[in-house]
Each structure stands twice: as C-alpha cells, then as structure tokens.
Design an enzyme around this catalytic site. Structure first.
Site, PDB file in Angstrom:
ATOM      1  N   THR A 160       0.829  -1.210   0.000  1.00  9.89           N
ATOM      2  CA  THR A 160       0.000   0.000   0.000  1.00  9.89           C
ATOM      3  C   THR A 160       0.861   1.257   0.000  1.00  9.89           C
ATOM      4  OG1 THR A 160      -1.516   1.280   1.393  1.00  9.89           O
ATOM      5  CG2 THR A 160      -0.138  -0.300   2.525  1.00  9.89           C
ATOM      6  N   ASP A 161       0.293   2.340  -0.534  1.00  4.10           N
ATOM      7  CA  ASP A 161       1.009   3.629  -0.488  1.00  4.10           C
ATOM      8  C   ASP A 161       1.163   4.137   0.946  1.00  4.10           C
ATOM      9  OD1 ASP A 161      -1.652   4.342  -0.012  1.00  4.10           O
ATOM     10  OD2 ASP A 161      -1.756   5.862  -1.593  1.00  4.10           O
ATOM     11  N   GLU A 162       0.357   3.579   1.879  1.00  6.80           N
ATOM     12  CA  GLU A 162       0.415   4.083   3.270  1.00  6.80           C
ATOM     13  C   GLU A 162       1.752   3.808   3.935  1.00  6.80           C
ATOM     14  OE1 GLU A 162      -2.917   3.624   5.803  1.00  6.80           O
ATOM     15  OE2 GLU A 162      -4.363   3.885   4.193  1.00  6.80           O
ATOM     16  N   TYR A 194      -1.625  -0.269  11.206  1.00  3.42           N
ATOM     17  CA  TYR A 194      -1.850  -0.964   9.921  1.00  3.42           C
ATOM     18  C   TYR A 194      -0.676  -0.740   8.970  1.00  3.42           C
ATOM     19  CZ  TYR A 194      -3.324  -1.386   5.058  1.00  3.42           C
ATOM     20  OH  TYR A 194      -3.358  -1.687   3.715  1.00  3.42           O
ATOM     21  N   LYS A 225       2.153  -3.331   7.344  1.00  6.18           N
ATOM     22  CA  LYS A 225       2.367  -3.528   5.908  1.00  6.18           C
ATOM     23  C   LYS A 225       3.817  -3.211   5.538  1.00  6.18           C
ATOM     24  CE  LYS A 225      -0.336  -4.437   3.130  1.00  6.18           C
ATOM     25  NZ  LYS A 225      -0.792  -5.780   2.617  1.00  6.18           N
TER      26      LYS A 225
HETATM   27  P1  NAD Z   1     -10.191  -6.716   2.794  1.00  2.71           P
HETATM   28  O1  NAD Z   1     -10.110  -6.388   4.255  1.00  2.71           O
HETATM   29  O2  NAD Z   1     -11.420  -6.386   2.041  1.00  2.71           O
HETATM   30  O3  NAD Z   1      -9.944  -8.288   2.597  1.00  2.71           O
HETATM   31  C1  NAD Z   1      -8.960  -8.994   3.307  1.00  2.71           C
HETATM   32  C2  NAD Z   1      -9.198 -10.478   3.079  1.00  2.71           C
HETATM   33  O4  NAD Z   1      -8.153 -11.198   3.772  1.00  2.71           O
HETATM   34  C3  NAD Z   1     -10.528 -10.992   3.642  1.00  2.71           C
HETATM   35  O5  NAD Z   1     -11.149 -11.843   2.715  1.00  2.71           O
HETATM   36  C4  NAD Z   1     -10.120 -11.766   4.887  1.00  2.71           C
HETATM   37  O6  NAD Z   1     -10.999 -12.828   5.212  1.00  2.71           O
HETATM   38  C5  NAD Z   1      -8.745 -12.283   4.479  1.00  2.71           C
HETATM   39  N1  NAD Z   1      -7.883 -12.584   5.639  1.00  2.71           N
HETATM   40  C6  NAD Z   1      -7.638 -11.801   6.707  1.00  2.71           C
HETATM   41  N2  NAD Z   1      -6.818 -12.431   7.576  1.00  2.71           N
HETATM   42  C7  NAD Z   1      -6.515 -13.640   7.003  1.00  2.71           C
HETATM   43  C8  NAD Z   1      -5.702 -14.736   7.390  1.00  2.71           C
HETATM   44  N3  NAD Z   1      -5.022 -14.738   8.555  1.00  2.71           N
HETATM   45  N4  NAD Z   1      -5.611 -15.804   6.564  1.00  2.71           N
HETATM   46  C9  NAD Z   1      -6.290 -15.839   5.388  1.00  2.71           C
HETATM   47  N5  NAD Z   1      -7.088 -14.822   4.979  1.00  2.71           N
HETATM   48  C10 NAD Z   1      -7.201 -13.745   5.775  1.00  2.71           C
HETATM   49  O7  NAD Z   1      -8.912  -6.054   2.152  1.00  2.71           O
HETATM   50  P2  NAD Z   1      -8.741  -5.314   0.746  1.00  2.71           P
HETATM   51  O8  NAD Z   1      -9.193  -3.919   0.862  1.00  2.71           O
HETATM   52  O9  NAD Z   1      -9.302  -6.179  -0.325  1.00  2.71           O
HETATM   53  O10 NAD Z   1      -7.147  -5.289   0.630  1.00  2.71           O
HETATM   54  C11 NAD Z   1      -6.450  -6.404   0.097  1.00  2.71           C
HETATM   55  C12 NAD Z   1      -4.961  -6.118   0.153  1.00  2.71           C
HETATM   56  O11 NAD Z   1      -4.665  -4.956  -0.594  1.00  2.71           O
HETATM   57  C13 NAD Z   1      -4.431  -5.867   1.565  1.00  2.71           C
HETATM   58  O12 NAD Z   1      -3.173  -6.481   1.681  1.00  2.71           O
HETATM   59  C14 NAD Z   1      -4.310  -4.351   1.644  1.00  2.71           C
HETATM   60  O13 NAD Z   1      -3.286  -3.989   2.529  1.00  2.71           O
HETATM   61  C15 NAD Z   1      -3.963  -4.023   0.211  1.00  2.71           C
HETATM   62  N6  NAD Z   1      -4.379  -2.693  -0.269  1.00  2.71           N
HETATM   63  C16 NAD Z   1      -5.679  -2.281  -0.123  1.00  2.71           C
HETATM   64  C17 NAD Z   1      -6.060  -1.050  -0.654  1.00  2.71           C
HETATM   65  C18 NAD Z   1      -7.488  -0.555  -0.544  1.00  2.71           C
HETATM   66  O14 NAD Z   1      -7.764   0.583  -0.904  1.00  2.71           O
HETATM   67  N7  NAD Z   1      -8.434  -1.354  -0.067  1.00  2.71           N
HETATM   68  C19 NAD Z   1      -5.119  -0.254  -1.311  1.00  2.71           C
HETATM   69  C20 NAD Z   1      -3.803  -0.701  -1.424  1.00  2.71           C
HETATM   70  C21 NAD Z   1      -3.455  -1.926  -0.920  1.00  2.71           C
HETATM   71  O1  DAU Z   2      -4.084   4.144   0.621  1.00  2.00           O
HETATM   72  C1  DAU Z   2      -4.360   2.772   0.562  1.00  2.00           C
HETATM   73  C2  DAU Z   2      -5.159   2.367   1.779  1.00  2.00           C
HETATM   74  O2  DAU Z   2      -6.478   2.879   1.589  1.00  2.00           O
HETATM   75  C3  DAU Z   2      -5.193   0.861   2.006  1.00  2.00           C
HETATM   76  O3  DAU Z   2      -3.898   0.409   2.293  1.00  2.00           O
HETATM   77  C4  DAU Z   2      -6.128   0.510   3.169  1.00  2.00           C
HETATM   78  O4  DAU Z   2      -6.238  -0.900   3.293  1.00  2.00           O
HETATM   79  C5  DAU Z   2      -7.492   1.100   2.877  1.00  2.00           C
HETATM   80  O5  DAU Z   2      -8.349   0.854   3.978  1.00  2.00           O
HETATM   81  C6  DAU Z   2      -7.390   2.588   2.610  1.00  2.00           C
HETATM   82  O6  DAU Z   2      -7.000   3.286   3.825  1.00  2.00           O
HETATM   83  P1  DAU Z   2      -7.657   4.695   4.225  1.00  2.00           P
HETATM   84  O7  DAU Z   2      -7.485   4.890   5.673  1.00  2.00           O
HETATM   85  O8  DAU Z   2      -7.191   5.769   3.328  1.00  2.00           O
HETATM   86  O9  DAU Z   2      -9.191   4.369   3.819  1.00  2.00           O
HETATM   87  P2  DAU Z   2     -10.575   4.685   4.582  1.00  2.00           P
HETATM   88  O10 DAU Z   2     -11.655   4.339   3.617  1.00  2.00           O
HETATM   89  O11 DAU Z   2     -10.623   4.076   5.939  1.00  2.00           O
HETATM   90  O12 DAU Z   2     -10.528   6.249   4.766  1.00  2.00           O
HETATM   91  C7  DAU Z   2     -10.370   7.107   3.643  1.00  2.00           C
HETATM   92  C8  DAU Z   2     -10.346   8.526   4.174  1.00  2.00           C
HETATM   93  O13 DAU Z   2     -11.641   8.841   4.702  1.00  2.00           O
HETATM   94  C9  DAU Z   2      -9.370   8.723   5.319  1.00  2.00           C
HETATM   95  O14 DAU Z   2      -8.793  10.020   5.216  1.00  2.00           O
HETATM   96  C10 DAU Z   2     -10.239   8.643   6.570  1.00  2.00           C
HETATM   97  C11 DAU Z   2     -11.565   9.213   6.087  1.00  2.00           C
HETATM   98  N1  DAU Z   2     -12.766   8.680   6.770  1.00  2.00           N
HETATM   99  C12 DAU Z   2     -12.927   7.328   6.820  1.00  2.00           C
HETATM  100  C13 DAU Z   2     -14.013   6.777   7.482  1.00  2.00           C
HETATM  101  C14 DAU Z   2     -14.176   5.281   7.555  1.00  2.00           C
HETATM  102  C15 DAU Z   2     -13.713   9.543   7.345  1.00  2.00           C
HETATM  103  O15 DAU Z   2     -13.576  10.770   7.273  1.00  2.00           O
HETATM  104  N2  DAU Z   2     -14.787   8.992   7.989  1.00  2.00           N
HETATM  105  C16 DAU Z   2     -14.971   7.640   8.090  1.00  2.00           C
HETATM  106  O16 DAU Z   2     -15.971   7.213   8.717  1.00  2.00           O
END
Ligand code: NAD
Ligand code: DAU
Length: 352
Positions: free
Chosen positions: A141-143, A166, A170
């Site tokens: 992730t970019d985070e 988190y 990562k």
């Molecule tokens: P998500 O939370 O929707 O899904 C995570 C999945 O992992 C779920 O299906 C969960 O059951 C499974 N899981 C959790 N713990 C586990 C374990 N111990 N063993 C097997 N499975 C397990 O997550 P997402 O948003 O789809 O993100 C997927 C990946 O992409 C993550 O690694 C996250 O860090 C990365 N990522 C997410 C975003 C985003 O915007 N959502 C952006 C950049 C990177």
């Molecule tokens: O940048 C990539 C990341 O994006 C991934 O690595 C993470 O898995 C994914 O969850 C996401 O993280 P963020 O923290 O950026 O996403 P989130 O949707 O939780 O929040 C997006 C922005 O919105 C953040 O600035 C927090 C804000 N927010 C979020 C929630 C849930 C609010 O203002 N109110 C809220 O209730």
C-alpha cells in the site's frame, strides 16, 4: 499456464482479482483462493465463479504453516498473489496485535512455503539469478510511505515512514519480502497501490460507508475537517496492474500503482450526497483519526513507462458504476454488515 495461489480472495480487492483472472486471463490453469473468512471475507463475492473448474476455495489461515505447505505440495503453485491482510486503519488503532500477526507473520509464513517449494536456499545459484517461471507478489500500500504535505508524490524510493499500526504492519511485511529477495533469491515484486474503490468493498471504508449512511438518511461521520486527500483508483485498474507486474515486472522491483486522481474526503462525501439527492445536513464532522495521514499521492511513472500500464477508468465513470452497484446490491450490504460489524460501528463512532 499458471497455477496461482491467491490469498484473501474473498475480500474486496482479492475477489475482484479472482473474477478478473478467471474471466479475462487466458493463461490460467488453476487458481486456489486461501481465505480465513474474517468479517471482511465473504464467499457471496465469489458465487459466480464457485463452479469454475479452474477455481478452488480453501478456508484457512495464512499463518497456518502446515496448511500452507500442504497446499504448495498438493497444487504446485508457480505464482503467489498475497492480498490477505487486516486492512482497516481504524481497526488497527483498536487492535494492533492482530495486524502484526496477520500481516507480518502471515507474510513470512507464505514466503517460507514458497522458498521451500521452489528450492531457494542462500547457497544456491538463485541468489545470483532468479529461478524461471515463479513469482511471489506482495500486495502492499502507499500508506507505507507515510503522509505528504501539500506538494510532492510518493515514488518507489520515498523513505518508508508508516504512521498507523496498519501501515507499520504492511511496511514490516514489505521489509520481510525484500529480505527474502536479497537473502534467498526469492523472485518477488511488491506493489504499492493507492485507495481503491468499486464493488464488494466492505462498508467500513469511506465510500461504501458514506453511501450506505446517505441512502438510509444516517449521519455521515467525516473525520476532522474532511480535507485529507487520497488518490483514488478503481479496483479493476488495480487488478490489471497486478497482472501486468506478474507478466512484465522485473523481479526484485517495487511498483507504485495510482490513478493520478487526488480528492479531498469532503469532495467525495458531497458527490455521494449529490448523486443520491440527500441534504448536506447529514454531514457530521467527528473527532479525527489519531495519526491521520493528511495526504497521499502516487507517482506512477515507473509502472506506466516501464511496464505500459495505465488506469482506464475515469473517476466519473468509476464512481457512477460503484454507486449504482451498491444501490442494486442491498442484500449483499445487509449480509456483510450484520453481526460483528454492528458492534464495531457502535464502538468506533460512539465517542466521535
Ligand atoms: P479486505 O479487508 O477487504 O480483505 C482482506 C481479506 O483477507 C478478507 O477476505 C479476509 O478474510 C482475508 N484474511 C484476513 N486475515 C486472514 C488470514 N489470517 N488468513 C487468510 N485470509 C485472511 O482487504 P482489501 O481492501 O481487499 O485489501 C487487500 C490487500 O490490498 C491488503 O493487503 C491491503 O493492505 C492491500 N491494499 C488495499 C487497498 C485498498 O484501498 N483497499 C489499497 C492498497 C493496498
Ligand atoms: O491508501 C491505501 C489504503 O487505503 C489501504 O492500504 C487501506 O487498506 C485502505 O483501507 C485505505 O485506507 P484509508 O485509511 O485511506 O481508507 P478509509 O476508507 O478508511 O478512509 C479514507 C479517508 O476517509 C481517510 O482520510 C479517513 C476518512 N474517513 C474514513 C471513514 C471510515 C472519514 O472521514 N470517515 C470515516 O468514517
């Protein structure tokens, strides 16, 4: 023909990737999805592919070494795409230990199994040249880069400086992947993507949460002033980028993935209210997230110029389709937010 282990394939991005690979990737012999089905994993996401002969679902934990080794022995994977993680920043503030064990130890467990199965040892030739035909891709992730000020962008050489449990987990996992590459010659790639949006995203994340609340005339909890900036990318574009790295990536390299699409949170919230024709009075500015990163922005020059990937979705099209998908899939939303999620929501937003 590839034999792929996908972890976390029942989650948001993982399930979109499973659909994409089974639907649009010709060179697939087998795709095994290993998922623990935590609150974030949902087999309903995969109902349409469950009878595909190339697809196998395994309910299990990436930290279960015996299971992961058994799967490698049974299926002979040549490719690992590792999505499984605890992914929600707010939950990591409440429960950091789970993030460390799942995201770091889980990653190391997969790397060990791949190392064993692919016969990679420090004293063999694979430290000088990569073994052909195998790859381990870490979905990061970019985070991990921390927060930006008003200007600048994250490149692949930006120092790692995570600010939440988190992102620290990562970043730690990325370092373990890097070490297995340097020490054992593991053919790895790390991808660092910006915020994804699209179908099947759990409604604890900004866009589906705000959509759900607006639709139900509930308050929209905006953290602080709502001027935090994220770089939004449609999940399908992320899936295509991962496939591109699998096919064309230089092993050992990190690739940033982003959509050149910076938006302030409040802009997204207002857009959702406009489309749903709901009043601005639903917005409630609540207590800010501790350690909240102010701005993310990805410089995607490396993947676009070196591998030829580019995002296809405009934000307008992607958001239009996403809003429509959530409106059409009430049953899916109702199922995933029942049970434990309601407890989390009450705890998380009660003190706000
Ligand atoms: P998500 O939370 O929707 O899904 C995570 C999945 O992992 C779920 O299906 C969960 O059951 C499974 N899981 C959790 N713990 C586990 C374990 N111990 N063993 C097997 N499975 C397990 O997550 P997402 O948003 O789809 O993100 C997927 C990946 O992409 C993550 O690694 C996250 O860090 C990365 N990522 C997410 C975003 C985003 O915007 N959502 C952006 C950049 C990177
Ligand atoms: O940048 C990539 C990341 O994006 C991934 O690595 C993470 O898995 C994914 O969850 C996401 O993280 P963020 O923290 O950026 O996403 P989130 O949707 O939780 O929040 C997006 C922005 O919105 C953040 O600035 C927090 C804000 N927010 C979020 C929630 C849930 C609010 O203002 N109110 C809220 O209730």
């Amino acid at each position: 023909m590839k034999r792929i282990l996908v972890t976390g394939g029942a989650g948001f991005i993982g399930s979109n990737f499973v659909h994409y690979m089974l639907g649009e990737y010709d060179g697939l012999e087998l795709l095994v999805n290993l998922d623990l089905l935590t609150y974030a994993g949902n087999l309903e996401n995969l109902a349409a592919v469950q009878d595909d002969k190339r697809y196998v679902f395994v309910h299990g934990d990436i930290r279960d070494r015996a299971l992961v080794n058994e799967l490698f022995d049974k299926y002979g994977f040549d490719t690992v795409v590792h999505f499984a993680a605890e992914s929600h920043v707010d939950r990591s503030i409440l429960e950091p230990e789970l993030f460390l064990t799942t995201n770091v130890v889980g990653t190391q467990c997969l790397l060990d199994a791949a190392k064993r199965h692919w016969n990679l040892e420090p004293d063999n030739k694979y430290c000088q040249e990569y073994k052909e035909g195998v790859v381990y891709l870490q979905v990061s992730t970019d985070e991990v880069y921390g927060a930006l000020g008003k200007t600048g962008m994250f490149t692949e050489t930006t120092p790692i400086a995570p600010n939440s449990p988190y992102s620290a987990s990562k970043a730690s996992a990325d370092m373990v992947v890097r070490a297995y590459n340097r020490t054992y010659g593991m053919p790895v790639n790390i991808t660092r993507c910006s915020n994804n949006y699209g179908p099947y995203q759990f409604p604890e994340k900004l866009i589906p949460l705000m959509l759900h609340n607006a639709k139900n005339d509930k308050e929209l909890p905006v953290y602080g002033d709502g001027m935090q900036i994220r770089d939004w990318l449609h999940v399908k574009d992320h899936c295509v980028a991962i496939r591109t790295v699998l096919e064309k990536g230089v092993r050992g390299e990190v690739y940033n993935i982003g959509g050149n699409n910076e938006r302030a949170n409040i802009e997204i919230v207002n857009l959702i209210l406009d489309v749903l024709e709901k009043p601005q009075s639903l917005i409630r500015h609540v207590q800010d997230r501790p350690g909240h990163d102010r701005r993310y922005a990805i410089d995607n020059t490396k993947i676009t110029t070196q591998l030829g990937w580019a995002p296809e979705y405009t934000f307008q099209r992607g958001m239009g389709e996403t809003i429509e998908w959530y409106l059409q899939n009430n049953v899916w939303v109702d199922h995933v937010i029942s049970g434990d999620y309601l407890d989390y929501y009450t705890k998380m937003y009660a003190k706000a």
